[in-house]
Design a protein around this motif. Structure first.
Motif, PDB file in Angstrom:
ATOM      1  N   ASN A   1      -6.173  10.876  -6.371  1.00  0.00           N
ATOM      2  CA  ASN A   1      -5.885  11.495  -5.075  1.00  0.00           C
ATOM      3  C   ASN A   1      -6.589  10.762  -3.937  1.00  0.00           C
ATOM      4  O   ASN A   1      -5.993  10.488  -2.888  1.00  0.00           O
TER       5      ASN A   1
ATOM      6  N   ALA B   1      -4.979   4.398   0.249  1.00  0.00           N
ATOM      7  CA  ALA B   1      -3.848   3.480   0.350  1.00  0.00           C
ATOM      8  C   ALA B   1      -2.939   3.860   1.509  1.00  0.00           C
ATOM      9  O   ALA B   1      -2.453   2.986   2.240  1.00  0.00           O
ATOM     10  N   LEU B   2      -2.715   5.164   1.714  1.00  0.00           N
ATOM     11  CA  LEU B   2      -1.871   5.600   2.831  1.00  0.00           C
ATOM     12  C   LEU B   2      -2.525   5.269   4.175  1.00  0.00           C
ATOM     13  O   LEU B   2      -1.840   4.856   5.117  1.00  0.00           O
TER      14      LEU B   2
ATOM     15  N   ALA C   1       0.746   3.937  -3.013  1.00  0.00           N
ATOM     16  CA  ALA C   1       0.454   5.354  -2.763  1.00  0.00           C
ATOM     17  C   ALA C   1       1.548   6.243  -3.351  1.00  0.00           C
ATOM     18  O   ALA C   1       1.265   7.279  -3.971  1.00  0.00           O
TER      19      ALA C   1
ATOM     20  N   GLN D   1       1.001   8.894  -6.433  1.00  0.00           N
ATOM     21  CA  GLN D   1       1.310  10.307  -6.287  1.00  0.00           C
ATOM     22  C   GLN D   1       2.265  10.770  -7.377  1.00  0.00           C
ATOM     23  O   GLN D   1       2.131  11.880  -7.913  1.00  0.00           O
TER      24      GLN D   1
ATOM     25  N   PHE E   1       0.825  -1.209   0.000  1.00  0.00           N
ATOM     26  CA  PHE E   1       0.000   0.000   0.000  1.00  0.00           C
ATOM     27  C   PHE E   1       0.862   1.264   0.000  1.00  0.00           C
ATOM     28  O   PHE E   1       0.540   2.253  -0.654  1.00  0.00           O
TER      29      PHE E   1
ATOM     30  N   SER F   1      -7.619   7.667  -3.992  1.00  0.00           N
ATOM     31  CA  SER F   1      -7.013   6.336  -3.881  1.00  0.00           C
ATOM     32  C   SER F   1      -5.701   6.402  -3.116  1.00  0.00           C
ATOM     33  O   SER F   1      -5.374   5.501  -2.336  1.00  0.00           O
ATOM     34  N   THR F   2      -4.936   7.476  -3.340  1.00  0.00           N
ATOM     35  CA  THR F   2      -3.678   7.653  -2.619  1.00  0.00           C
ATOM     36  C   THR F   2      -3.923   7.769  -1.118  1.00  0.00           C
ATOM     37  O   THR F   2      -3.242   7.135  -0.308  1.00  0.00           O
ATOM     38  N   LEU F   3      -4.903   8.602  -0.741  1.00  0.00           N
ATOM     39  CA  LEU F   3      -5.222   8.775   0.673  1.00  0.00           C
ATOM     40  C   LEU F   3      -5.704   7.461   1.295  1.00  0.00           C
ATOM     41  O   LEU F   3      -5.333   7.114   2.425  1.00  0.00           O
TER      42      LEU F   3
END
Length: 305
Positions: A176, A182-183, A38, A42, A34, A178-180
């Motif tokens: 964006n 995953a983080l 991420a 990004q 993950f 999805s990044t949050l």
């Protein structure tokens, strides 16, 4: 001799707590996957925004014989209407927004159309007269695109005005979010991995209390006693990092390169398996640091040397 002893102790500790070690490896692998996803998403977002800004951000399509917009009621755009758009782009009102303008005539539009739909039977049915004249505008500031679109939208002879950044805004927003996501999952999984490492170290210390006591009696140093425990967690985390790198390679190869890139185009999708050259070592280092820090904390609590 010491290196051989430490290596033997590491293998012994890993084997004694094999179930916990496997759990650490799996949880670390998932969490680092993950983290890597991420980071790659990004990078893709930044590359995509950069590409869209470098490309023409606003495109004005003049009316063609096939246009159905109300502003095209008179048919294809006349020379006077095309010239009025050209003059407006060079005028005082828009010059502060416009960085450069590329004008494509009907012959150029036909060539691009034929290239995009090469091999399709319907391509031969179109001639240059069926294509629209277009203006591809690069702005000095991409944030001003709305003002330029509003200026030309609905103008006589103008069929459509497109804003490239706005068109891809939903896709960028999805990346964006999805990044949050995953983080967030990565943080939870990393916490779980740290706790598992700490538990594994605690069990190793409990299983080797007698050996530790003997080493204390013979004058073994703190570093020598602690080293096997620290390296046990690091080995498990490094294995997790390697597995995470493999999972990312599979995702990049089969989801990104084999599906997403052909769908959206290599110009927009810049992330490839080549990015694992920097991502994989970073994930392994992150996993090792996490395990060592967790091991140090656990040893300070359960191993008083």
């Amino acid at each position: 001799m010491r290196a051989r002893y430490i290596l033997g102790e590491i293998l012994t500790g890993l084997w004694r707590n094999v179930a916990m070690v496997i759990s650490v490896v799996i949880v670390t692998a998932v969490s680092l996957t993950f983290v890597g996803a991420a980071a790659l998403m990004q990078k893709q977002i930044l590359d995509m925004k950069s590409t869209l800004v470098e490309e023409a951000q606003v495109t004005i399509y003049m009316c063609s014989p096939h246009s159905t917009a109300s502003s095209c009621a008179g048919g294809a755009a006349t020379d006077a209407q095309i010239e009025s758009v050209r003059t407006a782009l060079e005028g005082e009102v828009l010059s502060q927004y416009v960085g450069s303008v590329e004008e494509r005539d009907q012959e150029q539009a036909l060539a691009i159309y034929q290239e995009q739909f090469a091999g399709e039977g319907f391509v031969s049915n179109f001639t240059a007269e069926d294509m629209p004249v277009s203006f591809h505008i690069t702005l000095t500031d991409a944030e001003d695109s709305a003002a330029v679109v509003e200026f030309f939208q609905g103008r006589d002879g103008v069929d459509e005005v497109t804003d490239l950044l706005s068109a891809f805004a939903p896709f960028i927003d999805v990346l964006n979010q999805s990044t949050l996501f995953a983080l967030g999952l990565a943080v939870l999984m990393l916490i779980a991995a740290a706790l598992l490492v700490a538990t594994t170290i605690r069990m190793s210390v409990a299983n080797r209390r007698r050996e530790i006591a003997i080493m204390r009696l013979v004058g073994a140093s703190n570093v020598f006693i602690r080293a096997p425990f620290l390296l046990e967690g690091a080995v498990a985390a490094i294995l997790g990092g390697l597995i995470a790198s493999g999972m990312l390679w599979i995702g990049l190869q089969y989801i990104v390169e084999d599906w997403l890139t052909p769908t959206l185009g290599a110009q927009l999708i810049s992330v490839t398996t080549a990015d694992l050259i920097w991502a994989a070592p970073a994930l392994i280092v992150v996993g090792a640091i996490l395990a060592i820090v967790s091991s140090v904390v656990s040893l300070n609590r359960y191993l008083k040397v």
